[in-house]
Design an enzyme around this catalytic site. Structure first.
Site, PDB file in Angstrom:
ATOM      1  N   LYS A  87       0.813  -1.213   0.000  1.00  0.00           N
ATOM      2  CA  LYS A  87       0.000   0.000   0.000  1.00  0.00           C
ATOM      3  C   LYS A  87       0.852   1.271   0.000  1.00  0.00           C
ATOM      4  O   LYS A  87       0.390   2.328  -0.427  1.00  0.00           O
ATOM      5  CB  LYS A  87      -0.958  -0.008   1.183  1.00  0.00           C
ATOM      6  CG  LYS A  87      -2.021  -1.085   1.001  1.00  0.00           C
ATOM      7  CD  LYS A  87      -3.106  -1.044   2.038  1.00  0.00           C
ATOM      8  CE  LYS A  87      -4.252  -1.978   1.681  1.00  0.00           C
ATOM      9  NZ  LYS A  87      -3.845  -3.405   1.635  1.00  0.00           N
TER      10      LYS A  87
HETATM   11  C1  LIG Z   1      -4.428  -4.452   0.905  1.00  0.00           C
HETATM   12  C2  LIG Z   1      -3.687  -5.711   0.816  1.00  0.00           C
HETATM   13  C3  LIG Z   1      -4.030  -6.702  -0.124  1.00  0.00           C
HETATM   14  C4  LIG Z   1      -5.238  -6.587  -1.048  1.00  0.00           C
HETATM   15  O1  LIG Z   1      -5.056  -5.664  -2.082  1.00  0.00           O
HETATM   16  P1  LIG Z   1      -6.301  -5.087  -2.918  1.00  0.00           P
HETATM   17  O2  LIG Z   1      -5.765  -3.985  -3.750  1.00  0.00           O
HETATM   18  O3  LIG Z   1      -7.281  -4.610  -1.883  1.00  0.00           O
HETATM   19  O4  LIG Z   1      -6.855  -6.201  -3.738  1.00  0.00           O
HETATM   20  C5  LIG Z   1      -3.254  -7.862  -0.186  1.00  0.00           C
HETATM   21  N1  LIG Z   1      -2.202  -8.044   0.653  1.00  0.00           N
HETATM   22  C6  LIG Z   1      -1.848  -7.110   1.577  1.00  0.00           C
HETATM   23  C7  LIG Z   1      -0.701  -7.399   2.477  1.00  0.00           C
HETATM   24  C8  LIG Z   1      -2.558  -5.915   1.690  1.00  0.00           C
HETATM   25  O5  LIG Z   1      -2.212  -5.003   2.616  1.00  0.00           O
END
Ligand SMILES: *Cc1c(COP(=O)(O)O)cnc(C)c1O
Length: 455
Positions: free
Chosen positions: A109
């Site tokens: 993120k």
């Molecule tokens: C947010 C997140 C995801 C999911 O990603 P999306 O874009 O919501 O599909 C997967 N793995 C981790 C570690 C995350 O923080």
């Protein structure tokens, strides 16, 4: 580039307006009015650094920010990453793992939220405006959002989390940030209570306007855009193969939707493997064309414990031939009946292969990757890796996106491989640090008073 809503009620927005609006005001999601084909530029971009490539890939979607200013903004977005390549590609037993977790909070993120923080800061300075971000988190998003805006003039951030229910590491990643513009609020309640508080306060439109409240949720177009970049980056790291496949551990469909956009832009990406845990609404959809809500189950890959994926509507819009009326009707049907299906699943449907992984398989995957290849994977990456192996075509390179550093999910990794050494220096460094948080009761008026007193 101009932006419009998937439900047809908003159009003609500039990039900056789309970023500041977040969710479209008609309840839909904002999408660009066209998707540029960059296939003729691919040869020119060879050899660029990650931030240089990011500027090039994103530029056609911007338009209202000066090019040189935008380049600097992108450069700043990736200066806090701990790996010189930003996102290195590592070969693990024939699957290429793209490590997206070298940012300040060790989750993918950061790639989008570091950029969004810089973008907010730039737009607010231009407009001489302020923004008060209010968010609720059960884990990764809160710390990455805080890291994106800490210390930025004109921005305050209020993040609510359920007291005692996030992991100790995730809580420390938020509460050790002591910048004046950061407020961590531990709520006496569950994550759902936090989300309800958020909704109640955002629904008070006069409060929202008076205090310039904004969100950093995963539907912001800028977040998707920043994620498109690493699909291109991967192709260059692979030495530009004729085609390649990518497996994406999926929750809100933001990460994998960025891959969809990259393919639409002309990147020779063949197939997107959508990997879910037991919360498999998306896996079921791409197997049957039926989108049907189930109950949320708590799994050992918690960032993917999602039933209704907030970015799915963007894909749906393209799948339905960019017909906003059909898209709005599908979403309405889903909202009232908890179920809606595609009449004719042609279009882009077969760009995806979808599958689900159980908690047991996730633990086995962490064990297998460790014992066979001496690589430590976090549970989300392990979900992806399991399916990357299962759906790998020996003739086509397979990439698996690694979405978090294993040390962030030390409990599950410890369960899978007892006694394994699983540390990251930046998490260890948080242990002795001063923390700050304010405990608040689950009451919207108390929350509003808290915000009022600080703005
Ligand atoms: C947010 C997140 C995801 C999911 O990603 P999306 O874009 O919501 O599909 C997967 N793995 C981790 C570690 C995350 O923080």
């Amino acid at each position: 580039m101009k932006y419009r809503s998937t439900r047809g009620g908003v159009s003609g927005l500039s990039f900056s307006q789309a970023v500041m609006m977040g969710l479209a005001s008609d309840g839909g999601l904002l999408v660009p009015e066209s998707i540029p084909d960059v296939s003729a530029r691919l040869a020119d971009w060879q050899g660029l650094s990650y931030p240089e490539l990011a500027s090039e890939v994103m530029a056609p979607f911007v338009g209202d920010i000066d090019e040189a200013v935008f380049k600097k903004l992108v450069l700043r977005s990736y200066k806090n990453f701990q790996h010189p390549e930003v996102a290195p590609l590592v070969n693990v037993g024939g699957v290429h793992i793209l490590e997206l977790f070298h940012g300040p909070t060790l989750a993918f993120k950061d790639i989008a939220l570091q950029f969004l923080g810089e973008l907010f800061s730039h737009i607010l300075t231009e407009q001489d405006a302020v923004l008060n971000i209010l968010g609720a988190t059960s884990g990764d998003t809160g710390s990455a959002a805080i890291a994106g805006v800490r210390g930025k003039p004109g921005i305050r951030i209020f993040i609510m989390f359920p007291d005692g229910r996030t992991s100790p590491i995730q809580e420390r990643q938020m509460t050790t940030v002591l910048d004046d513009n950061v407020y961590n609020l531990s709520i006496d309640g569950s994550f759902d209570d936090c989300q309800n508080l958020l909704k109640t306060v955002f629904n008070d439109l006069s409060f929202k306007e008076t205090y310039a409240l904004g969100a950093v949720n995963s539907v912001n177009w800028a977040r998707v855009l920043a994620q498109v970049v690493y699909y291109f980056w991967t192709w260059y790291q692979l030495k530009q193969p004729a085609e390649f496949d990518v497996t994406v551990p999926t929750g809100n469909f933001g990460n994998i939707f960025a891959g969809f956009i990259a393919k639409r832009m002309g990147l020779p990406l063949r197939k997107l493997v959508l990997a879910t845990n037991e919360n498999d609404i998306l896996a079921r959809f791409f197997q049957s064309g039926v989108y049907e809500r189930g109950a949320v189950r708590f799994s050992n890959s918690p960032a993917m414990d999602i039933q209704v994926a907030s970015n799915f509507e963007r894909y749906l819009f393209y799948q339905l031939g960019e017909n906003a009326t059909d898209c709005a009707a599908f979403m309405k049907r889903f909202q009232t009946e908890q179920c809606a299906s595609l009449v004719e699943p042609a279009g882009f449907f077969d760009w995806f292969t979808a599958d689900a992984v159980s908690d047991t398989e996730t633990l086995e995957s962490i064990q297998g990757i460790w014992h066979e290849f001496n690589y430590l994977a976090d549970p989300h990456t392990a979900v992806g890796f399991h399916l990357a192996q299962k759906h790998q075509d020996p003739k086509v390179p397979m990439v698996c996106l690694a979405t978090a550093h294993p040390a962030k999910f030390d409990d599950t990794v410890e369960t899978a491989i007892p006694g394994v050494n699983n540390h990251h220096p930046s998490l260890d460094a948080l242990l002795g640090l001063e923390t700050r948080k304010t405990a608040i009761v689950d009451d919207p008026d108390v929350l509003k008073d808290f915000i009022r007193a600080r703005c």
